[in-house]
Design a protein around this motif. Structure first.
Motif, short mmCIF file in Angstrom:
data_model
loop_
_atom_site.label_atom_id
_atom_site.label_comp_id
_atom_site.label_asym_id
_atom_site.label_seq_id
_atom_site.Cartn_x
_atom_site.Cartn_y
_atom_site.Cartn_z
N GLU A 121 -58.65 45.43 10.52
CA GLU A 121 -59.50 46.50 10.66
C GLU A 121 -59.18 47.96 10.99
OE1 GLU A 121 -64.05 45.10 11.14
OE2 GLU A 121 -62.74 44.36 12.77
N LEU A 122 -58.34 47.77 12.09
CA LEU A 122 -57.90 49.09 12.68
C LEU A 122 -56.98 49.95 11.91
CD1 LEU A 122 -56.88 47.80 16.43
CD2 LEU A 122 -58.70 49.45 15.71
N ALA A 123 -56.30 49.39 11.02
CA ALA A 123 -55.32 50.00 10.17
C ALA A 123 -55.76 50.13 8.58
CB ALA A 123 -53.77 49.46 10.47
N ASP A 124 -56.73 49.33 8.40
CA ASP A 124 -56.98 49.45 6.99
C ASP A 124 -57.59 50.48 6.31
OD1 ASP A 124 -58.04 48.69 4.49
OD2 ASP A 124 -59.07 46.84 4.97
N PRO A 125 -56.92 51.25 5.71
CA PRO A 125 -57.49 52.56 5.00
C PRO A 125 -58.86 52.33 4.13
CG PRO A 125 -55.63 51.68 3.57
CD PRO A 125 -55.85 50.79 4.82
N GLN A 126 -59.35 51.19 3.98
CA GLN A 126 -60.50 51.02 3.43
C GLN A 126 -61.56 50.72 4.16
OE1 GLN A 126 -60.83 51.02 -0.03
NE2 GLN A 126 -58.68 51.51 0.07
N VAL A 127 -61.26 50.84 5.62
CA VAL A 127 -62.51 50.66 6.59
C VAL A 127 -62.56 52.05 7.07
CG1 VAL A 127 -62.79 49.71 8.95
CG2 VAL A 127 -61.85 48.41 7.09
N GLY A 128 -61.45 52.65 7.56
CA GLY A 128 -61.79 54.07 8.07
C GLY A 128 -62.50 54.08 9.54
N SER A 129 -62.07 55.22 10.43
CA SER A 129 -62.69 54.99 11.80
C SER A 129 -64.02 55.20 11.83
CB SER A 129 -61.86 56.22 12.33
OG SER A 129 -60.39 56.23 12.53
N GLU A 130 -64.68 55.88 10.99
CA GLU A 130 -66.21 56.06 11.05
C GLU A 130 -67.02 54.77 10.72
OE1 GLU A 130 -64.51 60.23 10.23
OE2 GLU A 130 -64.21 58.09 9.33
N ARG A 131 -66.26 54.31 9.76
CA ARG A 131 -66.85 53.16 9.36
C ARG A 131 -66.81 51.94 10.32
NH1 ARG A 131 -65.12 52.37 4.16
NH2 ARG A 131 -66.93 53.18 3.31
N LEU A 132 -65.47 51.82 10.76
CA LEU A 132 -65.07 50.80 11.86
C LEU A 132 -66.30 51.21 13.34
CD1 LEU A 132 -63.74 48.64 13.44
CD2 LEU A 132 -62.30 50.41 13.97
N LEU A 133 -66.38 52.19 13.54
CA LEU A 133 -67.49 52.67 14.68
C LEU A 133 -68.83 52.43 14.35
CD1 LEU A 133 -65.97 56.44 15.71
CD2 LEU A 133 -65.56 53.91 16.71
N TYR A 134 -69.22 52.47 13.17
CA TYR A 134 -70.55 52.30 12.79
C TYR A 134 -70.66 50.53 12.87
CZ TYR A 134 -74.78 51.77 9.96
OH TYR A 134 -76.28 51.24 9.52
N ARG A 135 -69.67 49.84 12.28
CA ARG A 135 -69.73 48.39 12.26
C ARG A 135 -70.00 47.94 13.81
NH1 ARG A 135 -65.12 46.00 8.63
NH2 ARG A 135 -65.78 46.66 6.46
N ALA A 163 -62.89 61.09 7.92
CA ALA A 163 -62.18 62.01 8.58
C ALA A 163 -60.57 61.66 7.54
CB ALA A 163 -61.75 61.89 9.93
N GLY A 164 -60.52 60.35 7.43
CA GLY A 164 -59.12 60.05 6.77
C GLY A 164 -58.10 59.95 7.61
N ASP A 165 -56.57 59.63 7.11
CA ASP A 165 -55.54 59.48 8.11
C ASP A 165 -55.25 60.63 8.82
OD1 ASP A 165 -55.39 56.83 6.92
OD2 ASP A 165 -53.81 57.59 5.44
N ASP A 166 -54.57 60.26 9.81
CA ASP A 166 -54.02 61.41 10.89
C ASP A 166 -55.19 62.30 11.32
OD1 ASP A 166 -51.76 60.30 10.09
OD2 ASP A 166 -51.31 61.66 8.65
#
Length: 329
Positions: free
Chosen positions: A248-262, A13-16
């Motif tokens: 992790e929460l703010a890192d643009p290289q992680v992203g919301s979807e990747r964090l949720l998958y982790r 999704a990206g930022d915002d």
């Protein structure tokens, strides 16, 4: 249009963009977000000192996570009123996507706090209240939930609110950060970012949502508190949330979807259509003119300086100038 996806079916999704999600294996639902340009525009506009900007960034993140869940046209407002160096934070979300915010602080008190290295959230905010307000507009009654600011962070305060007011098991993670780099002209600058996740336990059986009662406060010190075992699925969900690092929460290289998958891939996480948010103030010349028209005579006269009324919007810093004669009173 399809509005739900597994993680492999869509791009990031990206930022915002607020990403709703569901973890069916744990009977949990939530929302995740990373804020970038929208948040940076709000904070840079006011040139807030770093400790103030960080607090407001977390308040904005919490507001968009909760505000984008509204199913009606209206406002969701998070506001603190305290006695600390940062005595007010206001984050105002208007459906479907408009965000605005500002902070009020005492320059001298903040300088003293910085000099003494008293920069923890509870030290900057002090004592007071946090209010969650839902406003569905004219002809409706506002709903407001209030919780004492008795936690060290906005995360803890938000958890306390949901525990006391909503009685829904809820976990909240928030973090703000600055990225340093160069702009198109090669000038060094920093950009504010923030990220957050809200997770709630919503099984079909309400009995599974039960939580241990809060201490009564009037029990003798030597009294034994009643022990209550929380649902195993919710304990697992909380344990997974606790593994999230701030970066992790703010890192643009992680992203919301990747964090949720982790976090939840072993339990089956499903994400839904993201909800965009933008920096957009609702102030206007007509609205401010209406406020001026409703002032008492002495208040109206006091607002006139050198024959002109000047009003500055606290949210977007826009300046409005009026000739007193154009205000219909």
């Amino acid at each position: 249009m399809k509005d739900e996806f597994t993680l492999g079916e869509i791009g990031f999704a990206g930022d915002d963009q607020v990403v709703p999600f569901q973890v069916e294996g744990l009977d949990a639902r939530g929302r995740a977000v990373q804020l970038g340009p929208m948040l940076d525009a709000i904070l840079v506009r006011h040139e807030y000192p770093e400790p103030v900007a960080r607090l407001l960034a977390e308040a904005v993140t919490l507001t968009v996570l909760l505000g984008t869940s509204l199913k009606f046209t209206g406002k969701f407002i998070v506001q603190t009123q305290t006695d600390g160096p940062v005595d007010m934070l206001v984050a105002d979300f208007t459906t479907p996507d408009s965000m605005r915010a500002y902070a009020r602080f005492d320059d001298k008190a903040l300088a003293e706090a910085v000099a003494q290295d008293r920069l923890e959230p509870h030290e900057l905010l002090g004592t007071g209240i946090l209010a969650f307000t839902i406003d569905q507009g004219a002809h409706t009654q506002r709903y407001q939930g209030i919780v004492e600011l008795n936690g060290a962070t906005l995360e803890e305060i938000a958890r306390a609110y949901f525990r006391q007011s909503e009685q829904i098991p809820t976990e909240v993670r928030l973090a703000a950060a600055q990225l340093y780099g160069s702009d198109e002209d090669g000038r060094h600058r920093h950009q504010w970012r923030a990220g957050g996740v809200v997770l709630q336990f919503l099984p079909e059986s309400p009995e599974r949502m039960r939580q241990a009662d809060l201490p009564g406060g009037d029990l003798p010190d030597d009294s034994d508190e009643f022990e209550f075992e929380e649902d195993e699925d919710w304990l697992e969900a909380k344990a997974l949330m606790e593994t999230i690092a701030d970066d992790e929460l703010a890192d643009p290289q992680v992203g919301s979807e990747r964090l949720l998958y982790r976090l939840f891939h072993e339990r089956g996480v499903r994400v839904f259509e993201p909800v965009a948010v933008r920096d957009n103030c609702s102030c206007s010349r007509d609205k401010i003119m209406g406020v001026l028209a409703g002032l008492e005579d002495d208040e109206f006269e006091e607002s006139v300086e050198s024959g002109i009324i000047t009003v500055k919007c606290e949210f977007c810093s826009a300046n409005y100038r009026f000739d007193p004669g154009e205000i219909e009173r």
